[in-house]
Scaffold this motif. Structure first.
Motif, short mmCIF file in Angstrom:
data_model
loop_
_atom_site.label_atom_id
_atom_site.label_comp_id
_atom_site.label_asym_id
_atom_site.label_seq_id
_atom_site.Cartn_x
_atom_site.Cartn_y
_atom_site.Cartn_z
N ASP A 265 -4.36 -5.16 4.68
CA ASP A 265 -4.35 -5.64 3.55
C ASP A 265 -4.32 -6.86 3.47
O ASP A 265 -4.78 -7.64 2.51
N GLU A 266 -3.27 -7.59 4.23
CA GLU A 266 -3.23 -9.06 4.46
C GLU A 266 -4.72 -9.81 4.51
O GLU A 266 -5.10 -10.86 4.21
N SER B 98 -12.60 -7.42 11.88
CA SER B 98 -12.56 -7.85 10.42
C SER B 98 -14.14 -8.10 10.31
O SER B 98 -14.94 -8.25 11.60
N GLU C 91 -2.01 -0.77 8.41
CA GLU C 91 -2.60 -0.84 7.10
C GLU C 91 -2.22 -2.13 6.29
O GLU C 91 -2.83 -2.79 5.65
N ARG C 92 -0.98 -2.54 6.68
CA ARG C 92 -0.51 -4.00 6.22
C ARG C 92 -1.31 -5.08 6.70
O ARG C 92 -1.94 -5.91 6.01
N ASP D 158 -7.66 -8.39 3.75
CA ASP D 158 -8.26 -8.33 2.52
C ASP D 158 -7.88 -9.29 1.79
O ASP D 158 -9.04 -10.17 0.86
N GLU D 159 -6.75 -9.84 1.33
CA GLU D 159 -6.28 -10.80 0.69
C GLU D 159 -6.89 -12.27 1.44
O GLU D 159 -7.18 -13.06 0.17
#
Ligand SMILES: Nc1ncnc2c1ncn2[C@@H]1O[C@H](COP(=O)(O)OP(=O)(O)OP(=O)(O)O)[C@@H](O)[C@H]1O
Ligand SMILES: [Mg+2]
Lengths: 281, 261
Positions: free
Chosen positions: A272-273, A231, A268-269, A275-276
């Motif tokens: 996404d998490e 990250s 990918e999930r 990112d949120e």
């Protein structure tokens, strides 16, 4: 290109060899802080610890700017970390060496050498006789699909072709560890698939350790034993995921394999998490 | 068959020379000045100079000094410039030194050097050496500085030592820039060659030129100017050929015309 038809017996083979895998690269609490021109500290890598086993194919996956290249440079010995240490076979990494072969995002070919001259450069440097180095290099050039372009200069090649020369140039001097920085990023889908297969063939044949940086989730899952998810700001390891898919891997079979699909969806999930979470903070 | 574009390109320099001589001829006929001979008179004087053994020896002596000054300057300046480009401490040491010498016209140093070394070959060659060094150092320095880091890293990973990287990677990578400096240096060598012979009159092409000037032999003066100019054009053309051959790998593939009409 060698496309061996998959035999069912190969699918039964265990994923990794039974002998206890030994660590070849140990990254221990590595941080990298850059001074920006505005005289501010920029933390590119924060507290990275990672062990890579001999013969493993490890991918580093993460958003742009999370420090993937920087981590690769530290293992390569091109950059020394601000704190922490990196070791190869128990020895501290202080400088580059032919045991670690980089393939840079920017290719960094020698523009004054032809394709053949570039690929022969490493072996010649290591004292391989010219005739032998040339024969090996010609085989490698053919393998990366550039037969007929041996006497071309880098300026006469397309981006994707340069990338392939860069790969061949590094493979030519047989490094134990390959450090690949988005090597297939600039290639068209067809060539990319071909080179992924070729890379896997090479890897399955001589089991080099590979540290492979990529943006592509399915490329990482397809190739790797282990996917390191990073990250951004500061660059951290978010998750390390073991990919338990049988080898040798065949793309056409894997694409239909629900386990392969699940890895991709899961990774990918997770991105996404994060990112949120990043947007919420 | 030559295409018409190639034909025009080949013919252009010849046309330019003929044009220049024509303008000269017309201007001198119009001005009717004793110290401004016509182009035809000046050209007529050339065979006399080149046929004279003494003059020929003088011109060859000039060329020899120029070759030695240029050669030694290039051999010293390229390594120095490359080292400065790759090592901050080397650059920090030599930079102030060079900045002091740079703006001084090298010919202005001649009287001082003459006091130390006399009016002979050594002084004149040294002045040529100084004139050539600076552009070559400067361009080698810039060229070495601009070498892509990852290229050096690639070399390091193949096991090249720092010294070998300088010779095997920095030198070839910077070669186009180095040769740009050498080309400037070559022209400067010719200029300093003539000026040095103007200051220390004793022998050489410059000596013939300025003696003729003193004696009012203007045909000879202008003939010498043509000879020196032709020498410059020839040397530059030869150098350009060598250069183009050495850095074929770096030449741009597409000519970008200045206008798109
Ligand atoms: N020499 C440098 N000086 C200052 N900052 C740097 C330097 N090199 C990298 N950085 C910073 O460190 C961070 C990580 O850079 P790095 O090139 O490792 O990212 P990356 O993950 O490889 O990105 P990409 O996927 O776009 O290649 C970036 O924010 C970048 O701005
Ligand atoms: Mg990167």
């Amino acid at each position: 290109m060698t496309v061996v038809p998959a035999r069912s017996s190969e699918w039964v083979r265990p994923v990794r060899s039974q002998e206890p895998a030994s660590a070849i690269i140990e990254i221990d609490r590595v941080s990298q802080v850059f001074q920006t021109s505005a005289r501010k500290d920029h933390v590119a890598l924060s507290d990275i610890s990672l062990t890579i086993e001999e013969g493993a194919f490890v991918s580093i996956l993460g958003p742009s700017g999370c420090g993937k290249s920087t981590l690769l440079y530290i293992v390569g010995g091109f950059v020394s970390p601000t704190s922490g240490s990196a070791k190869i076979k128990g020895h501290a990494i202080t400088r580059p060496g032919p045991d670690r072969g980089p393939v840079f995002q920017e290719f960094a070919l020698f523009p004054w050498k032809t394709v053949l001259g570039n690929v022969m450069y490493g072996p010649r440097q290591q004292g391989v006789r010219a005739a032998e180095a040339e024969a090996q290099s010609l085989a490698l050039i053919e393998m990366v699909g550039l037969k007929g372009y041996e006497s071309f200069y880098p300026k006469e090649l397309s981006g994707g072709m340069k990338q392939r020369v860069a790969l061949a140039r590094t493979l030519a001097y047989h490094p134990e560890v390959l450090l690949m920085d988005e090597p297939f990023g600039a290639l068209d889908a067809h060539t990319r698939t071909r080179l992924q297969n070729d890379l896997l063939n090479i890897w399955e044949r001589d089991r080099k350790t590979v540290l492979f940086v990529t943006h592509s989730v399915d490329e990482a899952v397809f190739l790797s034993d282990k996917v390191v998810m990073m990250s951004k700001s500061p660059g951290r390891i978010r998750e390390v995921i073991d990919i338990d898919l049988p080898r040798p891997r065949r793309r056409n079979e894997l694409l239909l394999d629900p386990r392969y699909q699940k890895y991709i969806v899961d990774i990918e999930r997770m991105f996404d998490e994060s990112d949120e979470a990043g947007q919420a903070s | 068959m030559m295409s018409s574009a190639t034909l025009i390109r080949r013919a252009a320099p010849v046309l330019a020379c003929i044009g220049l001589l024509a303008v000269w001829q017309v201007a001198s006929l119009a001005l009717k000045n004793d110290s401004f001979p016509t182009a035809i008179d000046a050209i007529r004087a050339i065979p006399d100079i080149l046929g004279d053994k003494e003059s020929l020896i003088n011109i060859l002596a000039s060329l020899r000094r120029m070759a030695i000054g240029f050669g030694v300057a290039v051999l010293v300046s390229i390594p120095l410039g490359l080292l400065m480009g790759r090592s901050r401490s080397v650059a920090a040491f030599f930079n102030p030194l060079l900045m002091v010498i740079y703006p001084v016209p090298k010919a202005a140093l001649m009287p001082i050097i003459m006091l130390w070394l006399g009016v002979g070959d050594v002084t004149k060659t040294l002045v040529i050496f100084l004139g050539v060094s600076l552009p070559v150092i400067y361009h080698s320095f810039e060229g070495a500085k601009a070498v892509e880091e990852k290229m050096l890293w690639s070399g390091a990973a193949m096991g090249l030592s720092p010294a070998r990287r300088l010779v095997r990677i920095v030198l070839p990578a910077a070669l186009p820039e180095i040769l740009t400096g050498c080309r400037t240096g070559l022209v400067l060598a010719l200029i300093t060659m003539i000026t040095s012979e103007m200051i220390a009159r004793q022998s050489g092409a410059g000596n013939i030129l300025f003696n003729a000037l003193d004696m009012g032999q203007y045909d000879t003066v202008f003939a010498m100017i043509i000879i020196v100019g032709a020498m410059g054009i020839c040397l530059d053309a030869i150098f350009e050929r060598v250069r183009a051959r050495l850095v074929r790998w770096s030449e741009p593939q597409f000519d970008m015309p200045l206008s798109f009409s």
